[in-house]
Design a protein around this motif. Structure first.
Motif, PDB file in Angstrom:
ATOM      1  N   SER A 195     115.008  32.408  70.487  1.00  0.00           N
ATOM      2  CA  SER A 195     114.945  32.500  69.019  1.00  0.00           C
ATOM      3  C   SER A 195     114.202  33.749  68.583  1.00  0.00           C
ATOM      4  N   GLN A 222     119.418  26.729  64.062  1.00  0.00           N
ATOM      5  CA  GLN A 222     119.639  25.589  64.939  1.00  0.00           C
ATOM      6  C   GLN A 222     119.729  24.288  64.168  1.00  0.00           C
ATOM      7  N   ASP A 278     121.816  30.651  66.380  1.00  0.00           N
ATOM      8  CA  ASP A 278     120.707  30.176  67.201  1.00  0.00           C
ATOM      9  C   ASP A 278     120.840  28.682  67.459  1.00  0.00           C
ATOM     10  N   GLU A 279     121.366  28.340  68.604  1.00  0.00           N
ATOM     11  CA  GLU A 279     121.588  26.945  68.993  1.00  0.00           C
ATOM     12  C   GLU A 279     122.224  26.134  67.868  1.00  0.00           C
TER      13      GLU A 279
HETATM   14 MG    MG Z   1     114.864  28.556  70.002  1.00  0.00          MG
END
Ligand code: MG
Ligand code: ADP
Length: 473
Positions: free
Chosen positions: A64, A121, A201-202
């Motif tokens: 991240s 995320q 990000d995820e």
């Molecule tokens: Mg992360």
């Protein structure tokens, strides 16, 4: 499949570095207590037009932070990020120019945000709960003066449709949607400004597996339709396998391996990649070996391990040239050594097993209460060490170190173990070695500077312990 050639990458990071200051605040920094959290430490990456670069690594590896530093959502400590920005003349496309995101003014950066977007995320916390979906998606349109009035409304409807949501939902609030739908809202918001690059990000990690597939499919369709380039972050190789053209494997702030998806999924492997591959739940057709168990978690980036940062967990850690121990025995020797080094007390090195011998009236709770022979066997079994190492000089050093521990001489044992059992991996930081056209592995096993006997040459003066370890060139 993107064939990577010498074309200019759309986005290119050089030596990108982000250290967080871990000090508690003003007083700490006044007292000189500040310490760097080396979250991202000298990453080079390229993202080509229209491709997906997967970035994988366990939680805490710095993914991240890398994503944020790339888009300057956090200020990088060092390095550059070059972006080939579209330029227009009189509203017509007029080529590209290179900008360094780390040095552009905040006004220019604000403009660049329309080219470079980020998907978070957690679809539950990344959307403002007090705004309607229409306003969440409309916000970037307002900020960048892209559309107003009817045109704005039209654009919001269109974006909702693009991501598979019903335009009639524009007046609803985020809490009225499921996780997958919220992630679709996040995607619509990112698309609103017509970006070229999206850092994801995820984006599916918080979603059910069936929903994950839908979001991944959506992202792939959007890429085809809009020519987007993605940096796609995940902690699991199986998630990035199918959508990535290339994959970067990240460990403790650095790239361990970068290559095309095929290259990363076939040998030679970085030992960390190999462990991640072996852990893919449903056996991957490309993976034939057993699962490789990595002990513990990612070490703290406050004080990363010396040499290769993976050496504290690497199943393939190299042994001094003088020894020829079985690899798992050698790994166990290093585990003991590392634990002794960090040990504050004997008790933290090994614990007395539950099955106390029958003749033992008082139950023993500390290894320091054990008789010598039992002490030694408890230590050896705690680390899966055989009763005798196959190499006599290694065995001598090990048993002397265990004797020193028995005498509560942890310092002496630490020095002895260090002297006899230091791996080249603890001393040399591996440079990424080119193992294929666009395949780089940062591991001494792939690093020709440290080939064969030259390990000894490099290590001889720093004393890797054994008296046989003599340079012979
Ligand atoms: Mg992360
Ligand atoms: P990942 O996304 O791979 O889980 P992160 O980039 O979130 O990794 O974190 C990398 C390391 O940086 C972790 O050790 C984390 O604790 C630390 N870290 C992240 N953000 C901060 C921050 N704002 N201040 C200090 N340390 C941080």
């Amino acid at each position: 499949m993107i064939v990577v050639t010498d074309e200019t990458p759309l986005l290119r990071a050089e030596n990108l570095t982000k250290y967080y200051d871990s000090s508690g605040g003003f007083l700490d920094s006044l007292l000189g207590n500040s310490q760097d959290v080396k979250a991202v430490d000298g990453v080079d990456l390229e993202l080509y037009e229209g491709e997906t670069l997967g970035v994988v690594g366990e939680s805490g590896c710095g993914k991240s932070t890398l994503a944020r530093a790339l888009l300057r959502l956090v200020e990088p400590t060092d390095g550059s990020v070059y972006f080939q920005q579209r330029v227009e003349e009189d509203g017509e496309p007029a080529g590209r120019r290179e900008v360094d995101l780390t040095t552009v003014s905040s006004d220019d950066l604000r403009d660049l945000r329309t080219d470079l977007q980020y998907i978070f995320q957690d679809p539950f916390s990344s959307l403002n709960p007090r705004l309607t979906v229409g306003d969440i998606i409309g916000e970037p349109l307002d900020i960048h003066d892209i559309a107003t009035g009817d045109e704005r409304t039209e654009r919001i409807y269109e974006l909702l449709e693009t991501v598979g949501l019903n335009p009639s939902h524009t007046h609803r609030y985020p809490h009225e949607f499921s996780g997958g739908q919220r992630q679709r809202i996040g995607i619509a918001r990112a698309l609103a400004v017509d970006p070229e690059v999206i850092v994801c990000d995820e984006p599916v990690s918080a979603l059910d597996v069936s929903v994950q597939a839908q979001i991944l499919n959506l992202l792939e369709d959007l890429q085809d339709e809009l020519g987007l380039s993605y940096i796609f972050i995940a902690h699991d190789l199986s998630v990035v396998e199918h959508i990535s053209d290339r994959i970067a494997v990240m460990y403790l702030g650095e790239f361990a391996e970068v290559g095309s998806t095929d290259e990363v999924f076939s040998p030679p492997y970085h030992p960390y990649t190999e462990a991640l591959l072996s852990a893919i739940p449903e056996p991957d057709p490309l993976w034939e070996g057993d699962q490789i168990f990595l002990p513990g978690t990612v070490p703290s980036p406050l004080d990363p391990p010396s040499g290769c940062r993976f050496h504290t967990r690497c199943p393939q850690i190299i042994q001094p040239a003088a020894y020829d121990l079985e690899q798992d025995v050698w790994r166990s020797v290093v585990d003991l050594k590392l634990r002794v080094k960090d040990a504050e007390t004997l008790e933290s090195i090994a614990t007395v097993p539950d099955e106390t011998p029958a003749d033992d009236a008082t139950s023993r709770t500390s290894i320091r209460e054990l008789p010598s022979a039992q002490f030694e066997s408890v230590i050896r079994s705690e680390y899966d060490l055989p009763t005798e190492l196959s190499d006599s000089s290694a065995e001598r050093a090990l048993s002397q170190a265990i004797d020193e521990l028995y005498e509560d001489n942890v310092t002496g044992a630490t020095a002895r173990l260090d002297d006899a059992f230091t791996s080249p991996c603890e001393k040399h930081h591996p440079e990424p070695a080119q193992t294929g056209t666009n395949h780089r592995i940062a591991c001494l096993l792939q690093d020709e500077r440290y080939d064969g006997d030259r390990f000894e040459a490099v290590d001889a003066d720093s004393g890797s312990g054994s008296d046989n370890a003599v340079a012979d060139d």
